[in-house]
Design a protein around this motif. Structure first.
Motif, PDB file in Angstrom:
ATOM      1  N   GLU A 200       5.284  13.112   3.353  1.00  0.00           N
ATOM      2  CA  GLU A 200       5.930  12.355   2.275  1.00  0.00           C
ATOM      3  C   GLU A 200       5.373  10.933   2.235  1.00  0.00           C
ATOM      4  N   ARG A 201       5.117  10.433   1.034  1.00  0.00           N
ATOM      5  CA  ARG A 201       4.462   9.147   0.886  1.00  0.00           C
ATOM      6  C   ARG A 201       5.483   8.022   0.739  1.00  0.00           C
ATOM      7  N   VAL A 202       5.043   6.858   1.211  1.00  0.00           N
ATOM      8  CA  VAL A 202       5.923   5.694   1.291  1.00  0.00           C
ATOM      9  C   VAL A 202       5.166   4.457   0.827  1.00  0.00           C
ATOM     10  N   HIS A 203       5.839   3.588   0.072  1.00  0.00           N
ATOM     11  CA  HIS A 203       5.295   2.262  -0.215  1.00  0.00           C
ATOM     12  C   HIS A 203       5.550   1.369   1.001  1.00  0.00           C
ATOM     13  N   ILE A 204       4.512   0.694   1.478  1.00  0.00           N
ATOM     14  CA  ILE A 204       4.661  -0.236   2.603  1.00  0.00           C
ATOM     15  C   ILE A 204       4.383  -1.635   2.072  1.00  0.00           C
ATOM     16  N   VAL A 205       5.431  -2.438   1.995  1.00  0.00           N
ATOM     17  CA  VAL A 205       5.332  -3.797   1.472  1.00  0.00           C
ATOM     18  C   VAL A 205       5.283  -4.774   2.641  1.00  0.00           C
TER      19      VAL A 205
ATOM     20  N   VAL B 276       0.860  -1.181   0.000  1.00  0.00           N
ATOM     21  CA  VAL B 276       0.000   0.000   0.000  1.00  0.00           C
ATOM     22  C   VAL B 276       0.894   1.227   0.000  1.00  0.00           C
ATOM     23  N   GLU B 277       0.309   2.368  -0.334  1.00  0.00           N
ATOM     24  CA  GLU B 277       1.034   3.630  -0.287  1.00  0.00           C
ATOM     25  C   GLU B 277       0.404   4.493   0.788  1.00  0.00           C
ATOM     26  N   SER B 278       1.231   5.088   1.636  1.00  0.00           N
ATOM     27  CA  SER B 278       0.705   5.856   2.756  1.00  0.00           C
ATOM     28  C   SER B 278       1.712   6.903   3.194  1.00  0.00           C
TER      29      SER B 278
ATOM     30  N   PRO C 274      10.319   4.837   0.389  1.00  0.00           N
ATOM     31  CA  PRO C 274       9.785   6.137  -0.021  1.00  0.00           C
ATOM     32  C   PRO C 274       9.487   6.178  -1.517  1.00  0.00           C
ATOM     33  N   VAL C 275       8.475   6.941  -1.894  1.00  0.00           N
ATOM     34  CA  VAL C 275       8.132   7.101  -3.306  1.00  0.00           C
ATOM     35  C   VAL C 275       9.285   7.763  -4.054  1.00  0.00           C
ATOM     36  N   ARG C 276      10.104   8.551  -3.357  1.00  0.00           N
ATOM     37  CA  ARG C 276      11.267   9.157  -4.018  1.00  0.00           C
ATOM     38  C   ARG C 276      12.254   8.083  -4.464  1.00  0.00           C
ATOM     39  N   THR C 277      12.261   6.924  -3.772  1.00  0.00           N
ATOM     40  CA  THR C 277      13.142   5.817  -4.143  1.00  0.00           C
ATOM     41  C   THR C 277      12.539   4.994  -5.267  1.00  0.00           C
ATOM     42  N   VAL C 278      11.236   4.702  -5.152  1.00  0.00           N
ATOM     43  CA  VAL C 278      10.501   3.944  -6.173  1.00  0.00           C
ATOM     44  C   VAL C 278       9.284   4.762  -6.576  1.00  0.00           C
ATOM     45  N   PRO C 279       9.325   5.466  -7.706  1.00  0.00           N
ATOM     46  CA  PRO C 279       8.198   6.297  -8.132  1.00  0.00           C
ATOM     47  C   PRO C 279       6.933   5.473  -8.369  1.00  0.00           C
ATOM     48  N   ASP C 280       5.789   6.143  -8.238  1.00  0.00           N
ATOM     49  CA  ASP C 280       4.504   5.473  -8.435  1.00  0.00           C
ATOM     50  C   ASP C 280       4.416   4.784  -9.790  1.00  0.00           C
ATOM     51  N   ALA C 281       5.004   5.390 -10.810  1.00  0.00           N
ATOM     52  CA  ALA C 281       4.888   4.852 -12.164  1.00  0.00           C
ATOM     53  C   ALA C 281       5.496   3.463 -12.277  1.00  0.00           C
ATOM     54  N   ALA C 282       6.412   3.131 -11.376  1.00  0.00           N
ATOM     55  CA  ALA C 282       7.067   1.821 -11.437  1.00  0.00           C
ATOM     56  C   ALA C 282       6.237   0.726 -10.788  1.00  0.00           C
ATOM     57  N   VAL C 283       5.172   1.127 -10.066  1.00  0.00           N
ATOM     58  CA  VAL C 283       4.376   0.161  -9.312  1.00  0.00           C
ATOM     59  C   VAL C 283       3.095  -0.141 -10.080  1.00  0.00           C
ATOM     60  N   THR C 284       3.017  -1.345 -10.612  1.00  0.00           N
ATOM     61  CA  THR C 284       1.827  -1.781 -11.336  1.00  0.00           C
ATOM     62  C   THR C 284       1.414  -3.150 -10.820  1.00  0.00           C
ATOM     63  N   GLY C 285       0.166  -3.483 -11.044  1.00  0.00           N
ATOM     64  CA  GLY C 285      -0.327  -4.789 -10.613  1.00  0.00           C
ATOM     65  C   GLY C 285      -1.780  -4.698 -10.228  1.00  0.00           C
ATOM     66  N   THR C 286      -2.522  -5.738 -10.580  1.00  0.00           N
ATOM     67  CA  THR C 286      -3.963  -5.735 -10.321  1.00  0.00           C
ATOM     68  C   THR C 286      -4.318  -6.266  -8.952  1.00  0.00           C
ATOM     69  N   ASP C 287      -3.409  -6.985  -8.315  1.00  0.00           N
ATOM     70  CA  ASP C 287      -3.704  -7.500  -6.979  1.00  0.00           C
ATOM     71  C   ASP C 287      -2.576  -7.115  -6.031  1.00  0.00           C
ATOM     72  N   ALA C 288      -2.808  -7.337  -4.742  1.00  0.00           N
ATOM     73  CA  ALA C 288      -1.865  -6.891  -3.721  1.00  0.00           C
ATOM     74  C   ALA C 288      -0.486  -7.535  -3.867  1.00  0.00           C
ATOM     75  N   PRO C 289      -0.378  -8.855  -4.019  1.00  0.00           N
ATOM     76  CA  PRO C 289       0.966  -9.442  -4.183  1.00  0.00           C
ATOM     77  C   PRO C 289       1.693  -8.911  -5.406  1.00  0.00           C
TER      78      PRO C 289
END
Length: 250
Positions: A124-129, A105-107, A148-163
């Motif tokens: 600042e937003r962060v991906h929580i895996v 999730v992103e938070s 952090p999103v600065r490390t992995v931009p939103d555009a790099a995160v794709t996928g239809t399900d949580a895993p």
């Protein structure tokens, strides 16, 4: 079984009782066997039930006993050796990593200690895996990886399900150059979510491994890995045959 009176000892009575109980576990009980109830044990050793509970809690902390809902207190099997850093110079999710991605999730809401380690700015937003680890068929650890999103931009995160989203964050992270990492281990108490996943009671003793990953001269990600303290023996090095440092080995 008779009654065994404890001798006067300089250490706290519960600690002396813990030693006596440990010897009894080795000589009289098998792995998985259910111990007599507290009343019977207190009578056998001639102690108050409060003293007995302190000794049992210490033995549980040391991994000698397990308390299971609806079953009682049983003799625990030997701790499972769990390698903490088999791939010391790689990002999470690299080949050889046996953690399983669960969701992402992103938070902007992260623990204050993590925010300090990542040097986050307010909002600042962060991906929580969220990842899990299973060894010999039993859950041994749960992990929250903060990127952090600065490390992995939103555009790099794709996928239809949580895993799938979790795997996407890990793949994007592996594209960065890893400059180093460090780890710290401390004893903690299981939070409700971790306790449920690890089949423990909330507040049960756990080992918390905090790992920081560095790139571009700053912390790029932080992982909080929560291990069962009653069943795990953490090892450091490529395998258990190396001269590693066991933590709370039973």
């Amino acid at each position: 079984m008779g009654t065994t009176q404890l001798e006067t000892a300089p250490e706290p009575k519960y600690w002396h009782l813990k030693t006596v109980l440990s010897e009894a576990l080795d000589s009289e009980f098998a792995v998985g066997e259910i111990l007599p109830n507290e009343r019977e044990l207190a009578a056998r050793f001639g102690v108050a039930r409060a003293t007995l509970r302190q000794a049992l809690e210490q033995l549980e902390l040391e991994g000698r006993l397990q308390r299971r809902r609806g079953v009682g207190t049983t003799v625990a099997p030997p701790r499972v050796g769990v390698a903490v850093d088999p791939a010391r110079h790689t990002w999470p999710g690299a080949p050889g990593d046996d953690w399983q991605p669960v969701d992402a999730v992103e938070s902007s809401e992260v623990p204050a200690a993590v925010a300090r380690l990542l040097e986050l700015t307010p909002g600042e937003r962060v991906h929580i895996v969220h990842r899990s680890r299973v060894t010999h068929g039993q859950p041994v650890a749960a992990e929250q990886l903060y990127v952090p999103v600065r490390t992995v931009p939103d555009a790099a995160v794709t996928g239809t399900d949580a895993p799938a989203r979790a795997r996407a964050v890990l793949r994007a992270l592996q594209q960065r150059e890893l400059e180093g990492q460090d780890r710290a281990v401390e004893l903690g108490s299981a939070r409700a979510d971790d306790a449920r996943e690890l089949d423990r009671l909330p507040g049960a003793p756990v080992l918390v491994v905090t790992t920081r990953y560095f790139t571009d001269g700053r912390t790029a990600a932080v992982a909080l890995s929560t291990y069962r303290a009653d069943t795990c023996r953490l090892t450091f090095g490529d395998n258990e045959s190396e001269a590693g440092v066991p933590v709370l080995a039973g």
